[in-house]
Enzyme design. Sequence first.
Site, PDB file in Angstrom:
ATOM      1  N   GLN A   1       0.810  -1.075  -0.134  1.00 55.17           N
ATOM      2  CA  GLN A   1       0.102  -0.008   0.119  1.00 55.17           C
ATOM      3  C   GLN A   1       0.653   1.332   0.156  1.00 55.17           C
ATOM      4  OE1 GLN A   1      -1.482   0.746   4.356  1.00 55.17           O
ATOM      5  NE2 GLN A   1      -1.582  -1.364   4.155  1.00 55.17           N
TER       6      GLN A   1
ATOM      7  N   HIS B   1       0.120   5.716   0.925  1.00 59.29           N
ATOM      8  CA  HIS B   1      -0.750   6.763   1.618  1.00 59.29           C
ATOM      9  C   HIS B   1      -0.364   7.663   0.824  1.00 59.29           C
ATOM     10  CE1 HIS B   1      -1.525   3.782   4.772  1.00 59.29           C
ATOM     11  NE2 HIS B   1      -0.477   3.851   5.293  1.00 59.29           N
TER      12      HIS B   1
ATOM     13  N   GLU C   1       3.082   8.201   8.896  1.00 59.91           N
ATOM     14  CA  GLU C   1       2.796   7.571   9.995  1.00 59.91           C
ATOM     15  C   GLU C   1       4.226   6.836  10.554  1.00 59.91           C
ATOM     16  OE1 GLU C   1       0.662   4.491   8.451  1.00 59.91           O
ATOM     17  OE2 GLU C   1       2.366   2.945   7.919  1.00 59.91           O
TER      18      GLU C   1
ATOM     19  N   HIS D   1       4.574   0.099   1.162  1.00 56.11           N
ATOM     20  CA  HIS D   1       5.108  -0.676   2.232  1.00 56.11           C
ATOM     21  C   HIS D   1       3.889  -1.784   2.702  1.00 56.11           C
ATOM     22  CE1 HIS D   1       2.325   2.312   3.863  1.00 56.11           C
ATOM     23  NE2 HIS D   1       2.221   1.474   4.866  1.00 56.11           N
TER      24      HIS D   1
ATOM     25  N   ARG E   1      -3.926   0.462  -2.605  1.00 58.14           N
ATOM     26  CA  ARG E   1      -3.425  -0.799  -2.495  1.00 58.14           C
ATOM     27  C   ARG E   1      -2.760  -1.237  -3.968  1.00 58.14           C
ATOM     28  NH1 ARG E   1      -7.715  -0.618   0.781  1.00 58.14           N
ATOM     29  NH2 ARG E   1      -7.564  -1.100   3.187  1.00 58.14           N
TER      30      ARG E   1
END
Length: 395
Positions: free
Chosen positions: A80, A82, A117, A244, A263
């Site tokens: 995936q 982001h 993140e 990642h 994804r």
Amino acid sequence: MHRLRNGVKNYDWGSPDAIPQFLGDGGSTDPIAEVWIGTHPLSPSIVLEDDGSERLLSDLTGDLPYMVKLLAAARPLSLQVHPSKPLAEIGFAREEEAGVPLDAPHRVYKDANHKPEMVYALSTFDSLIGFRPSAEILRVLGPLDTELTQRLSDELRADPGFATIVKLIEHLLTADIDRAEVRRIVEACRGLSEVGLDIKRAYQTAVEIAEHYPEDIGVVIALMLNRMTLQPGEAAFLDTGVIHAHLSGLCVEVMANSDNVLRAGLTSKHIDTAGLVACLQGGMARVARVTPDFLDYDTEVFSPAGGNFALAVTQISAAAPEGVELVRGDGSVLMCTGGNVTITTDAGGKVDLRRGESVYLDADDRGATVHGLGEVAQAYVPSSRALRSRLVDVV
């Protein structure tokens, strides 16, 4: 201080026992993948008042700019990426205008936020994070000697670099590739691994992933990614635009308040190839181990550049009989990640926490101090003059 009850996600890659055992609840018949702590509308935390009443955390705080997750992976998550803030705003507005329900399986943008993140490991935690350098990808693909790996190698050798790697990913996701070719690559990886020939765990990783997704093109993409292992107490930062896939282990994640995921494979969920490639085409994004700063002797501060969030991890024991004062902020989410502790404030507030329990500390909780024997992890927005951790880039 406000005690919280948090939402649970039962995704298929979760573990039936890791989170229940962490929370002291025993096992589960269903996989438990995540516990969400925050104000995201898809799973907002609930404030448990002293009088027995309940209300949404967002009623107290408004929308928090960050979210905390307890994550347990028993099998690989999806490959995936982001999105950045601009891409998220455009994508969210487009799906809102189209009337796609927020919980629709094919919905991609659940909010208008970006999603950098940070992962803080509670157990040995394995992930695939970011692309290997071109030369290393060529070293990995060369010995496999299949038709597909040869084509990928030829194209990358002719024009090495990030842009070509992204083109290869787009080709793998859009071309009509025979699944038997994926199986041949896995068998080649298995054979090389068995005779002790591996390159930075690339072949071992492909074999491990293929046990769960034997014909998924994501297995081939995984060969092109770095494998990173964090030991308990270590952390890594992933900026937006980083491809990642977490593989296994238990961790605390702190991120911008978003659930936007594009994804690329290793999943039964919706895949948005065009959107994922658009995220990657933004250029190389930062992947780094986070070296914490010490605040006195008992607290490590993991504060990656950008100021979206920070995580302070405090150890408390008999070595600090008066307790350890927590990081001050306008508001923070605190989880007990080990042992049993008590939090007190100057105003006389007091709350006992066992592992897995959490509270929200607002601006009025001055002098918040932790006592007992254990560990707490505190997420907050750092001030402009706060500590900034040193980041050690993976590539």
